[in-house]
Design an enzyme around this catalytic site. Sequence first.
Site, mmCIF file in Angstrom:
data_model
loop_
_atom_site.group_PDB
_atom_site.id
_atom_site.type_symbol
_atom_site.label_atom_id
_atom_site.label_comp_id
_atom_site.label_asym_id
_atom_site.label_seq_id
_atom_site.Cartn_x
_atom_site.Cartn_y
_atom_site.Cartn_z
ATOM 1 C CD GLU A 1 -2.862 1.276 2.151
ATOM 2 O OE1 GLU A 1 -2.577 0.824 3.271
ATOM 3 O OE2 GLU A 1 -3.632 2.221 1.968
ATOM 4 C CB THR B 1 -3.834 8.634 0.640
ATOM 5 O OG1 THR B 1 -4.953 7.793 0.365
ATOM 6 C CG2 THR B 1 -3.437 8.448 2.096
HETATM 7 N N1 HSE Z 1 -5.273 6.533 8.152
HETATM 8 C C1 HSE Z 1 -4.911 6.835 6.796
HETATM 9 C C2 HSE Z 1 -5.316 8.262 6.507
HETATM 10 C C3 HSE Z 1 -5.675 5.893 5.900
HETATM 11 O O1 HSE Z 1 -6.432 8.608 6.863
HETATM 12 O O2 HSE Z 1 -4.542 9.012 5.942
HETATM 13 C C4 HSE Z 1 -5.189 5.908 4.501
HETATM 14 O O3 HSE Z 1 -4.350 4.791 4.306
#
Ligand code: HSE
Length: 291
Positions: free
Chosen positions: A120, A168
């Site tokens: 990922e 992200t």
């Molecule tokens: N916890 C992470 C975020 C999830 O919210 O940026 C994305 O992989």
Amino acid sequence: METVRAPATSANLGSGFDVFGVALDRPADIIRVKRADETTIEVTGVGSQYIPEDPHSNVVGAVAEALNAPAQIQIDKGVRPSSGLGSSAASAAAAAVALNGLYDRGLSRTELIPIAAEGEAIVSGEAHVDNVAPALLGGFTIARDNTVTTVNADIPLVACLPEIAVSTRDARRVVPDSITMEEAVHTVGSAATLTVGMCQNNPTLVGSGMDEHVVTPARAELVTGYDTVREAALTAGATGVTVSGAGPAILAVCHTQKRRAVAAAMIDAFETVGVEARAYQTCVSAGATLF
Ligand code: HSE
């Protein structure tokens, strides 16, 4: 040949930034793998045009490399990329389970978490386990340092996905560097409330425990219509609403009998701000499943 279905996931749940995650019973990715001398990847399904098939740039290629398990891999995407619903985690988790089976590596689901997380990282730039952990283990997961705790929970959810994309990487840039003690106290209180709610299958406690005032408001700015959709969901009976993962999906918790109305209200609210959306009426579910 192995075939695995891995679910979408929703990370953070408001108060558990980079800690909480849940597996959703839909949507899901399906992966088929066959032994081969070198890894090749074919991607079909939702958003497949945005996913590289070069194994060096694809999460699944990284997983194959980490497991030393070259394969002909077919990915049928059900989880749209850049949705906030753990699209890359679903593919990484499915590949980890499928290749572990194909090559009889004998690793446990927990041992597959860091392998899927490394995959990922190719997409998000950092390895987060809060999506891959629920995709592999199912249920509600708490990722703390290198340890993951799982709770099987039965909580109705609506994941509403607008036709906008948020990466992200961008969503992490807007997260504040620090928080006040007052905010920390509030967040811990919410997180504890949510955890009890999951243990008791109580949507009221889970919804209330999603409340958080640091990361969520910063990320909500990236989601056109967030406040309007949130208000509409709450009015229709949701017990809590937050940004799903990095967004743009919005996650609502509710009692089962309100789920249909909450889903409709969220779609209609997005429409009022000129954004097309679809809503998954879902619930906390099992992790990746071998066929
Ligand atoms: N916890 C992470 C975020 C999830 O919210 O940026 C994305 O992989």
